[in-house]
Design an enzyme around this catalytic site. Structure first.
Site, mmCIF file in Angstrom:
data_model
loop_
_atom_site.group_PDB
_atom_site.id
_atom_site.type_symbol
_atom_site.label_atom_id
_atom_site.label_comp_id
_atom_site.label_asym_id
_atom_site.label_seq_id
_atom_site.Cartn_x
_atom_site.Cartn_y
_atom_site.Cartn_z
ATOM 1 N N GLY A 13 26.917 54.484 3.054
ATOM 2 C CA GLY A 13 26.229 55.357 4.018
ATOM 3 C C GLY A 13 25.779 56.647 3.359
ATOM 4 O O GLY A 13 25.872 57.720 3.947
ATOM 5 N N ARG A 39 18.827 51.979 4.225
ATOM 6 C CA ARG A 39 17.502 52.582 4.014
ATOM 7 C C ARG A 39 17.283 52.931 2.539
ATOM 8 O O ARG A 39 17.692 53.991 2.076
ATOM 9 C CB ARG A 39 17.338 53.824 4.899
ATOM 10 C CG ARG A 39 17.130 53.469 6.369
ATOM 11 C CD ARG A 39 17.175 54.678 7.255
ATOM 12 N NE ARG A 39 18.494 55.281 7.303
ATOM 13 C CZ ARG A 39 18.799 56.398 7.962
ATOM 14 N NH1 ARG A 39 17.855 57.036 8.637
ATOM 15 N NH2 ARG A 39 20.019 56.878 7.968
ATOM 16 N N ASP A 64 23.842 46.296 3.717
ATOM 17 C CA ASP A 64 24.380 46.387 5.075
ATOM 18 C C ASP A 64 25.855 46.011 4.953
ATOM 19 O O ASP A 64 26.170 44.861 4.618
ATOM 20 C CB ASP A 64 23.626 45.420 5.996
ATOM 21 C CG ASP A 64 24.050 45.575 7.449
ATOM 22 O OD1 ASP A 64 25.235 45.911 7.696
ATOM 23 O OD2 ASP A 64 23.206 45.364 8.335
ATOM 24 N N TYR A 157 33.980 53.297 20.253
ATOM 25 C CA TYR A 157 33.894 54.099 19.008
ATOM 26 C C TYR A 157 35.284 54.608 18.637
ATOM 27 O O TYR A 157 35.717 54.485 17.479
ATOM 28 C CB TYR A 157 32.919 55.270 19.187
ATOM 29 C CG TYR A 157 32.851 56.153 17.958
ATOM 30 C CD1 TYR A 157 32.313 55.680 16.758
ATOM 31 C CD2 TYR A 157 33.349 57.465 17.974
ATOM 32 C CE1 TYR A 157 32.272 56.478 15.617
ATOM 33 C CE2 TYR A 157 33.314 58.267 16.833
ATOM 34 C CZ TYR A 157 32.770 57.768 15.661
ATOM 35 O OH TYR A 157 32.742 58.558 14.525
ATOM 36 N N GLY A 188 35.799 66.617 13.525
ATOM 37 C CA GLY A 188 35.249 66.749 14.881
ATOM 38 C C GLY A 188 33.732 66.730 14.773
ATOM 39 O O GLY A 188 33.183 65.916 14.031
ATOM 40 N N GLU A 193 22.789 62.907 11.540
ATOM 41 C CA GLU A 193 21.975 62.027 12.400
ATOM 42 C C GLU A 193 22.857 61.251 13.380
ATOM 43 O O GLU A 193 22.366 60.426 14.146
ATOM 44 C CB GLU A 193 21.167 61.061 11.530
ATOM 45 C CG GLU A 193 20.099 61.780 10.734
ATOM 46 C CD GLU A 193 19.360 60.867 9.757
ATOM 47 O OE1 GLU A 193 19.420 59.634 9.914
ATOM 48 O OE2 GLU A 193 18.724 61.402 8.837
HETATM 49 N N1 LIG Z 1 28.818 63.413 12.753
HETATM 50 C C1 LIG Z 1 29.985 63.496 13.354
HETATM 51 O O1 LIG Z 1 30.171 64.271 14.312
HETATM 52 C C2 LIG Z 1 31.153 62.649 12.864
HETATM 53 C C3 LIG Z 1 32.431 63.000 13.286
HETATM 54 C C4 LIG Z 1 33.510 62.237 12.868
HETATM 55 C C5 LIG Z 1 33.306 61.158 12.025
HETATM 56 N N2 LIG Z 1 32.043 60.820 11.622
HETATM 57 C C6 LIG Z 1 31.899 59.651 10.765
HETATM 58 O O2 LIG Z 1 31.266 60.028 9.558
HETATM 59 C C7 LIG Z 1 30.594 58.909 8.986
HETATM 60 C C8 LIG Z 1 29.192 59.325 8.568
HETATM 61 O O3 LIG Z 1 28.429 59.681 9.714
HETATM 62 P P1 LIG Z 1 27.356 60.864 9.721
HETATM 63 O O4 LIG Z 1 27.830 61.866 10.682
HETATM 64 O O5 LIG Z 1 27.004 61.271 8.346
HETATM 65 O O6 LIG Z 1 26.141 60.097 10.433
HETATM 66 P P2 LIG Z 1 24.696 59.672 9.895
HETATM 67 O O7 LIG Z 1 23.944 60.855 9.403
HETATM 68 O O8 LIG Z 1 24.097 58.860 10.995
HETATM 69 O O9 LIG Z 1 25.032 58.732 8.639
HETATM 70 C C9 LIG Z 1 25.567 57.443 8.803
HETATM 71 C C10 LIG Z 1 25.383 56.672 7.507
HETATM 72 O O10 LIG Z 1 25.963 55.362 7.664
HETATM 73 C C11 LIG Z 1 25.019 54.402 7.185
HETATM 74 N N3 LIG Z 1 25.194 53.137 7.865
HETATM 75 C C12 LIG Z 1 25.257 52.881 9.197
HETATM 76 N N4 LIG Z 1 25.379 51.567 9.416
HETATM 77 C C13 LIG Z 1 25.423 50.959 8.187
HETATM 78 C C14 LIG Z 1 25.537 49.625 7.747
HETATM 79 N N5 LIG Z 1 25.639 48.610 8.617
HETATM 80 N N6 LIG Z 1 25.525 49.373 6.417
HETATM 81 C C15 LIG Z 1 25.415 50.388 5.521
HETATM 82 N N7 LIG Z 1 25.305 51.671 5.878
HETATM 83 C C16 LIG Z 1 25.301 51.953 7.200
HETATM 84 C C17 LIG Z 1 23.655 55.023 7.465
HETATM 85 O O11 LIG Z 1 22.696 54.516 6.545
HETATM 86 P P3 LIG Z 1 21.514 53.478 6.887
HETATM 87 O O12 LIG Z 1 21.094 53.712 8.307
HETATM 88 O O13 LIG Z 1 20.471 53.821 5.875
HETATM 89 O O14 LIG Z 1 22.128 52.146 6.659
HETATM 90 C C18 LIG Z 1 23.920 56.494 7.136
HETATM 91 O O15 LIG Z 1 23.758 56.717 5.766
HETATM 92 C C19 LIG Z 1 30.646 57.809 10.035
HETATM 93 O O16 LIG Z 1 31.678 56.898 9.697
HETATM 94 C C20 LIG Z 1 31.000 58.556 11.315
HETATM 95 O O17 LIG Z 1 31.676 57.734 12.237
HETATM 96 C C21 LIG Z 1 30.961 61.555 12.020
#
Ligand SMILES: NC(=O)c1ccc[n+]([C@@H]2O[C@H](COP(=O)([O-])OP(=O)(O)OC[C@H]3O[C@@H](n4cnc5c(N)ncnc54)[C@H](OP(=O)(O)O)[C@@H]3O)[C@@H](O)[C@H]2O)c1
Length: 265
Positions: A13, A39, A64, A157, A188, A193
Site C-alpha cells: 500500500g 496503482r 493486489d 472494519y 486514530g 485517502e
Molecule cells: N487514515 C486513517 O485514519 C487510519 C487510521 C488507522 C489505521 N489506518 C490504516 O492504515 C493503513 C493505510 O491507510 P491510509 O490511511 O494510508 O489510506 P490510503 O491513503 O487509502 O492508502 C491505502 C493504501 O492501501 C493500498 N491498498 C488497498 N487495497 C489494496 C490491495 N487489495 N492490494 C494492495 N494494496 C492495496 C492502496 O493502494 P492501491 O489503491 O493503489 O492498491 C493504498 O496505497 C490501512 O491499513 C488503514 O486501515 C488508517
C-alpha cells in the site's frame, strides 16, 4: 546502544497515504525499497521522486494483496539486491462504508476482510520464512485505534483491525527465539485517502471527518514506524497507539466551531 539501520524495506500500500510516507521516510535513511500496491503509476512516480531526491533503489511491483498467487510470485521473483527484506510494513488496507451491520454491504465486508486480514497474512507468509532463515527481520503491521475500540457503523472494519492485533500478538509468540521483531502501529484519525475510500469517492464527505481539528498525517505515522524500526535489535516496541491531540477515542474528538460566515439577510 547501537541503533538498527534497515537495508531493505518492503511496503504494501505504498501508492498513497501512510505507505507512501513510509517509503519517503525509509528512503531518507538510505534504505532500498520494495513498494507494492494496485496503482502502478503512483508507485512509479514515488520511485522516480525518491531516486531523484535520495538516489533510492526501488523495486516496484503491481500487486493486489488479496491475490495469493500474485503475492507469492512477487516475493519469489524479488531481484537479488532486494531479496533480503529486513523490514516488512504490512500497511495495505481500507475501511469502506459506515453502514449498520444489519444493513451492511456484504461485498464490501469481503473486500475489507480479504485485504486487511487475508492480504496481510499472504504477504507475511511469503516473506517471514526468509527473515527467519536469516535470523533477522521486523514485521510492522498497521492496525488501528479501531482494533481496540469499536464505533457505530464500523463493525467489520474494526473486526479486521482486532484481527490484525490478534495476529500481531500471536506472531510475536510464534517468532520468539528467532530474533525477529513484531510491532503493531495503531493510529486514530490520519488525513490520507482513507476517508475518501470509505465514502466511496465522496471527497466532500471525507473532508468533514477532519473538520475543526488537526488530524495526524501520513508523515506522523511514518515517523513512528521509522522509530520502531531503528531501535537496537534487542528492543521490540510491540504496540504503539497514536492519536491526534484533539481525539479522545474512536467516538470522541474536540472540534473547533466553524468560523462565523457572513450574516444571512
Ligand atoms: N487514515 C486513517 O485514519 C487510519 C487510521 C488507522 C489505521 N489506518 C490504516 O492504515 C493503513 C493505510 O491507510 P491510509 O490511511 O494510508 O489510506 P490510503 O491513503 O487509502 O492508502 C491505502 C493504501 O492501501 C493500498 N491498498 C488497498 N487495497 C489494496 C490491495 N487489495 N492490494 C494492495 N494494496 C492495496 C492502496 O493502494 P492501491 O489503491 O493503489 O492498491 C493504498 O496505497 C490501512 O491499513 C488503514 O486501515 C488508517
Amino acid at each position: 546502544m547501537t541503533a538498527f539501520t534497515p537495508t531493505t524495506v518492503f511496503i504494501t500500500g505504498a501508492s498513497s497515504g501512510i505507505g507512501a510516507a513510509c517509503a519517503r521516510a525509509f528512503a531518507n535513511i538510505g534504505a532500498k525499497l520494495v513498494v507494492v500496491a494496485r496503482r502502478r503509476e503512483r508507485l512509479d512516480a514515488i520511485a522516480k521522486e525518491l531516486a531523484t531526491a535520495h538516489r533510492t533503489k526501488t523495486h516496484v511491483a503491481t500487486l493486489d494483496v488479496r491475490d495469493r498467487k500474485s503475492v507469492e510470485r512477487v516475493v519469489d521473483s524479488l531481484p537479488e539486491p532486494f531479496a533480503a527484506v529486513d523490514v516488512l510494513i504490512n500497511n495495505a488496507g481500507l475501511g469502506i462504508g459506515l453502514d449498520k451491520l444489519h444493513e451492511g454491504n456484504v461485498d464490501e465486508w469481503d473486500l475489507m476482510i480479504d485485504t486487511n486480514i487475508k492480504g496481510l497474512l499472504y504477504v507475511s507468509r511469503a516473506l517471514i520464512p526468509g527473515m527467519v532463515a536469516r535470523g533477522k527481520g521486523h514485521v510492522i503491521n498497521l492496525g488501528s485505534l479501531a482494533g481496540r475500540e469499536v464505533y457505530p457503523g464500523g463493525a467489520v472494519y474494526a473486526a479486521t483491525k482486532y484481527a490484525v492485533r490478534a495476529l500481531t500478538k500471536a506472531l510475536r509468540l510464534d517468532l520468539l527465539g528467532t530474533g525477529l521483531r513484531v510491532t503493531t502501529i495503531d493510529p486514530g484519525m490520519v488525513d490520507t485517502e482513507f476517508s475518501t475510500v470509505r465514502f466511496r469517492g465522496d471527497k466532500a464527505r471525507a473532508d468533514k471527518v477532519y473538520q475543526g481539528l488537526q488530524p495526524l498525517t501520513g508523515d506522523d505515522i511514518a515517523d513512528a514506524v521509522l522509530f520502531c524500526a531503528t531501535r537496537p535489535p534487542h528492543v521490540d516496541i510491540s504496540e504503539l497507539v497514536l492519536m491526534p491531540t484533539a481525539q479522545g477515542s474512536t467516538t470522541m474528538a474536540h472540534r473547533a466551531p466553524p468560523a462565523a460566515g457572513p450574516a444571512s439577510r
